[in-house]
Design an enzyme around this catalytic site. Structure first.
Site, PDB file in Angstrom:
ATOM      1  N   GLU A 117       0.847  -1.187   0.000  1.00 42.25           N
ATOM      2  CA  GLU A 117       0.000   0.000   0.000  1.00 42.25           C
ATOM      3  C   GLU A 117       0.885   1.241   0.000  1.00 42.25           C
ATOM      4  OE1 GLU A 117      -3.128   0.028   2.896  1.00 42.25           O
ATOM      5  OE2 GLU A 117      -4.142  -1.676   1.987  1.00 42.25           O
ATOM      6  N   HIS A 233      -9.378  10.403   2.764  1.00 41.00           N
ATOM      7  CA  HIS A 233      -9.089   9.318   1.819  1.00 41.00           C
ATOM      8  C   HIS A 233      -9.355   9.827   0.410  1.00 41.00           C
ATOM      9  CE1 HIS A 233      -8.855   5.454  -0.116  1.00 41.00           C
ATOM     10  NE2 HIS A 233      -8.386   4.953   1.013  1.00 41.00           N
ATOM     11  N   ARG A 277      -1.495   9.644   1.222  1.00 42.01           N
ATOM     12  CA  ARG A 277      -2.911   9.950   1.025  1.00 42.01           C
ATOM     13  C   ARG A 277      -3.203  11.447   0.967  1.00 42.01           C
ATOM     14  NH1 ARG A 277      -5.909   5.596   5.024  1.00 42.01           N
ATOM     15  NH2 ARG A 277      -5.608   3.804   3.672  1.00 42.01           N
TER      16      ARG A 277
END
Length: 558
Positions: A117, A233, A277
């Site tokens: 990720e 997000h 992010r």
């Protein structure tokens, strides 16, 4: 589960039943009588919605040292090194504990499957397809329901902490349950209520995420930290409900594109879609500001077609199903996405034992500020934090709890006094509460969303203050805010469950909004999840925490 009569005292009360609350309850010594309180049903929580996974250095190519480095880098200078070391070093054994409890993580042959990720230097994210949170919470819930020492109290609302005025000791909570407000004693109270995403109009969090634990603790005198740091997000489905499209999708090779089909993220960061992010969220925000006719409602596209179809089917069945419900075929068309509030880095200051500055009060999970996330949480460290720090409650000292309870006996032995609310005018209150509840998240999204600046923050603070005065003037507020410990209330009104929850959540959201807005004004720089248009640079003089106690905001290293 049907309604149950609850005792008026427990050894420990755990407030909140997501991953943090469930695992904490399981880790508490079996000799303790535990009350697990949830305002909904067990595991209707943000943990249940977590798709991506849980990070841990369990492969031979990885190490806790690398996990520490990645976490510190993401945290933008504000992580607590000791807390991060503790998190990363405990992670492998905590994963083993989950496996032993029956959590069915995906595997490659006999090995745990790991994915990459954003901002991780190695593949270290364990997963269960794309519903990891649900797999973890379902397994934990089933274990909790088997434990004789844990009494689950569902559809119960914690309203306030019960603090002994002379010593500042937490003695328990006031609880709304089955039409009554009562005071429940405990040797220790552990807040595991999750985040406060519902303070923003656009959020991936479920409706239960109204910042209850942070607000309740703040009103009782707990010290809070870094409330301005909110992670947005980048890829929430641009449909009602703001379903989160996991970062793992980009990790597996999906592209972010604009209306022309161009991969614009590389204009803003060399890592493109796999930048941290906050960077990706601002890239989308900025791109829409520059290209869309109405940036507030516009979106970009997440294109999964570069991922092999078989991998999509195996890794993301839930995303496929949700998109299908909205008429989106992920194999042949891109998904409309835009940013949404996702995770709150700040919270109640705790140490590695989960202790707060209030004796007898603890916090675990997103409600807490342990120092592991700094200014920007590393992906998939949140479920891990719930487990690693929840495990710490295994060492809660039974003898100490008994001493605490004995100390509190003199203060509370006078019994309950009932208050009659039947004279209250109920007619207009639900409408007034609903209006605040509807308008407040819009205001906070507009003023303290992805990009912030002084004048809009200050105007929003004035509006919140006005709403707080209106709220305090409601007859229901005047009754409930004047309640003293041991004063109980029984309501006869048929709609009271719904109305009292609306009242309590609106109160908490007003406080959470004030805390975020004032913290965002206070920090005159941009760092991690906090971005100021009028202070766009990171300032080395601000490599300190924002500490909040009552109405005092200070810079600090604690």
């Amino acid at each position: 589960m049907s309604d149950i009569d609850i005792p008026n005292q427990f050894d420990v009360l755990v407030v909140g039943a997501g991953a943090a609350g469930l695992y904490t309850a399981l880790c508490l010594p079996a000799s303790l009588q535990v009350g697990l309180i949830t305002k909904e049903t067990v595991s209707l929580s943000a943990s249940d919605w977590a798709q991506g996974g849980i990070a841990a250095a369990v492969s031979p190519e990885d190490s806790p040292k690398l996990h520490i480095e990645d976490t510190l880098k993401a945290g933008a200078g504000l992580c607590d090194l000791d807390a991060v070391k503790f998190l990363a070093e405990q992670a492998p054994s905590c994963i083993q504990s989950l496996v032993n409890l029956g959590v069915a993580f995906d595997r490659h042959d006999s090995n745990l499957a790991l994915t990459l990720e954003a901002a991780h230097s190695r593949p270290r994210v364990l997963h269960a397809a794309d519903t990891t949170g649900r797999e973890v919470t379902t397994t934990l819930k089933n274990q909790v329901l088997r434990r004789q020492n844990i009494k689950v109290i569902q559809q119960a609302l914690a309203l306030s902490l019960w603090i002994e005025p002379q010593t500042g000791q937490c003695l328990g909570i006031s609880l709304f349950y089955q039409g009554k407000i009562t005071w429940v004693r405990a040797g220790a109270v552990i807040l595991t209520t999750g985040g406060g995403g519902q303070v923003f109009a656009q959020t991936t969090n479920p409706e239960v995420s109204t910042g209850d634990g942070v607000a309740i603790a703040w009103r009782a005198g707990a010290i809070l930290r870094d409330l301005e740091f909110v992670q947005f997000h980048p890829t929430a489905l641009s449909k009602p409900g703001r379903f989160l499209i996991s970062e793992a999708v980009r990790g597996e090779g999906a592209h972010l594109v604009d209306d022309t089909g161009r991969r614009f993220a590389f204009d803003y960061h060399p890592a493109g879609e796999l930048a941290p992010r906050d960077v990706v969220s601002r890239a989308i925000f900025s791109h829409l500001q520059n290209t869309a006719s109405d940036p507030a409602t516009a979106h970009v596209w997440l294109d999964m077609r570069p991922i092999p179809p078989e991998k999509i089917r195996h890794r993301f069945p839930n995303i496929i199903a949700v998109c299908q419900r909205w008429g989106i075929d992920v194999f042949n068309q891109p998904i409309p996405v835009s940013p949404a509030a996702h995770y709150w880095m700040g919270g109640i200051i705790t140490d590695v034992t989960n202790s707060t500055n209030i004796p007898g009060l603890y916090a675990v999970g997103e409600t807490a500020s342990t120092g592991v996330h700094g200014a920007n949480r590393l992906a998939s460290n949140s479920l891990l934090e719930c487990i690693v720090f929840g495990a710490q409650m295994a060492s809660l000292d039974h003898e100490k709890l008994i001493i605490q309870k004995q100390k509190s006996v003199n203060f509370i032995k006078n019994g309950n006094f009932a208050v009659n609310p039947s004279a209250i005018d109920w007619e207009n209150q639900p409408g007034q509460l609903a209006e605040i509840r509807q308008n407040l998240p819009r205001l906070v999204w507009k003023s303290a969303g992805i990009c912030r600046e002084k004048s809009s923050l200050e105007n929003a603070i004035l509006q919140i203050s006005s709403w707080q005065k209106d709220f305090a003037a409601l007859p229901l507020s005047q009754l409930l805010l004047s309640l003293q410990p041991r004063q109980s209330v029984s309501f006869q009104q048929p709609q009271i469950e719904k109305e009292l929850r609306l009242w309590a959540e609106t109160r908490n959201l007003l406080d959470v909004a004030e805390l975020i807005l004032k913290s965002a004004v206070f920090r005159t720089e941009s760092r991690g999840g906090h971005y100021r248009l009028d202070y766009p640079q990171t300032d080395p003089n601000w490599q300190v925490h924002t500490l909040v106690k009552n109405q005092e905001w200070v810079m600090g290293n604690g």
